[in-house]
Design an enzyme around this catalytic site. Structure first.
Site, PDB file in Angstrom:
ATOM      1  N   ASP A 117      42.698  48.097  31.641  1.00  0.00           N
ATOM      2  CA  ASP A 117      41.616  49.008  32.005  1.00  0.00           C
ATOM      3  C   ASP A 117      41.257  49.955  30.870  1.00  0.00           C
ATOM      4  O   ASP A 117      42.083  50.258  30.004  1.00  0.00           O
ATOM      5  CB  ASP A 117      42.021  49.839  33.239  1.00  0.00           C
ATOM      6  CG  ASP A 117      42.299  48.966  34.449  1.00  0.00           C
ATOM      7  OD1 ASP A 117      41.677  47.902  34.563  1.00  0.00           O
ATOM      8  OD2 ASP A 117      43.158  49.346  35.269  1.00  0.00           O
ATOM      9  N   LYS A 118      40.039  50.457  30.932  1.00  0.00           N
ATOM     10  CA  LYS A 118      39.512  51.369  29.907  1.00  0.00           C
ATOM     11  C   LYS A 118      40.481  52.507  29.579  1.00  0.00           C
ATOM     12  O   LYS A 118      40.783  52.782  28.420  1.00  0.00           O
ATOM     13  CB  LYS A 118      38.176  51.947  30.388  1.00  0.00           C
ATOM     14  CG  LYS A 118      37.603  53.030  29.487  1.00  0.00           C
ATOM     15  CD  LYS A 118      36.385  53.689  30.122  1.00  0.00           C
ATOM     16  CE  LYS A 118      35.914  54.860  29.279  1.00  0.00           C
ATOM     17  NZ  LYS A 118      34.789  55.574  29.905  1.00  0.00           N
TER      18      LYS A 118
END
Length: 346
Positions: A153-154
């Protein structure tokens, strides 16, 4: 929710479909701009209202205004002026931290805040933009994303392996599918995890009421979603939070975040899953201020992909890579460590 992809009207030349879904049967009437806040990644209400004004939101093939009230079984399509990510793959000269590289693959230590691949709201500055600037002819994965064997994830930091050849892509993807790769994450979770170690099992799929979240399906709904297994082990108890190691047996979207929330230990400062609230502790103002300071030091979910292991696609050697916990997370751990120490002394 079912995916729904009807033909685009002729006058949509400058608009591009990004989202399509069918409203759940139990949905109460709700303005479509409010409803879509839970379903469109990185979209503000202003952006959704602008899309409606431009004729970019369709319900049952008819354009609607932002005050339209959604009803059960409505078929919604959302169109924006930007094309989807696959039409926007442009190389960009972005620094990446390459831990290892040879002619088959590279291992990258991704910083928190960097998106892995372009998507709505993130059209540039991604790891893929950096990779295609640096390398020509990266092999596509099954989702047409160059080089990507897996993703994180970011706002999660840590290790990723990138394939440089078709052979490496196939070989590495198979290891991830057959669960022979090793992936260990370090996380700070809310609460004192009583067991020294344990395993969370439960199918993970899209949350029926909030499309930006995933959830665990059990009981009558256990046939929904995809199987997911996370093994956890306590590293250090820090009072109202616990430092924990999580090993992935499967690799579902948000897996650790969803599984830890499911067992009552949401990740610290994980805004999407409610971890940005004070979930454990006292009501003292001083404590509230302490936690707020921790949130400022670590303005993201407390999750780092620390260790990655896999068999090299051509040599057959098992390779294992390890990274330091990043500074923002280290500082947060130190603060909790000091807090817990003072609590014991009182």
């Amino acid at each position: 929710m079912d995916d729904y992809t009807p033909e685009l009207p002729d006058d949509d030349n400058d608009l591009h479909e990004h989202h399509s879904f069918t409203v759940e049967k139990g949905q109460k009437p709700l303005r479509i701009d409010k409803y879509l806040m839970n379903f469109v990644e990185n979209a503000t209400r202003t952006k959704i209202q602008a899309a409606a004004k431009n004729g970019g939101i369709y319900v049952n093939d008819e354009p609607v205004k932002s005050n339209y009230k959604v009803k059960p079984f409505d078929k919604i399509r959302v169109l924006f002026e930007h094309p989807p990510y696959e039409e926007l793959l442009v190389g960009e000269d972005i620094d990446i931290d390459v831990v290892y590289e040879d002619d088959q693959l590279l291992v990258v230590n991704k910083p928190a805040g960097m998106v892995v691949h372009p998507g709505h709201g993130n059209y540039s500055g991604t790891l893929i933009n950096a990779l295609i600037y640096r390398f020509e002819n990266l092999p596509n994965n099954s989702s047409n994303r160059p080089g990507l064997v897996h993703r994180i994830d970011k706002d999660t930091s840590g290790l990723l392996v990138v394939a440089k050849t078709e052979h490496a892509m196939n070989h590495l993807s198979l290891q991830f599918a057959q669960k022979t790769s090793e992936r260990e994450y370090v996380a700070i979770a809310w609460g004192n995890i009583e067991e020294e170690e344990g395993t969370v099992e439960g199918n993970i799929g899209r949350h029926p009421k909030n499309r930006l979240q995933n959830t665990v399906f059990l009981g009558d709904e256990s046939d929904k979603g995809k199987p997911a297994v996370t093994h956890y082990k306590v590293i250090e108890r820090l009072g109202y939070v616990t430092l924990v190691s999580c090993k992935l047996e499967t690799g579902r979207t948000h897996q650790i975040r969803v599984h830890m929330k499911h067992i009552g230990h949401t990740l610290f400062n994980d805004e999407r899953y409610g971890g940005e609230k004070i979930l454990k502790g006292t009501t003292f103002t001083k404590y509230k201020q302490f936690v707020e300071n921790c949130f400022k030091i670590l303005p993201r979910q407390a999750l780092h992909a620390k260790t990655l292991g896999f068999e090299h696609p051509t040599t057959g050697e098992f390779m294992r890579f390890d990274t330091e916990i990043p500074e923002d997370m280290q500082l947060c751990i130190e603060k909790w460590r000091n807090y817990a120490r003072h609590q014991e002394m009182e």
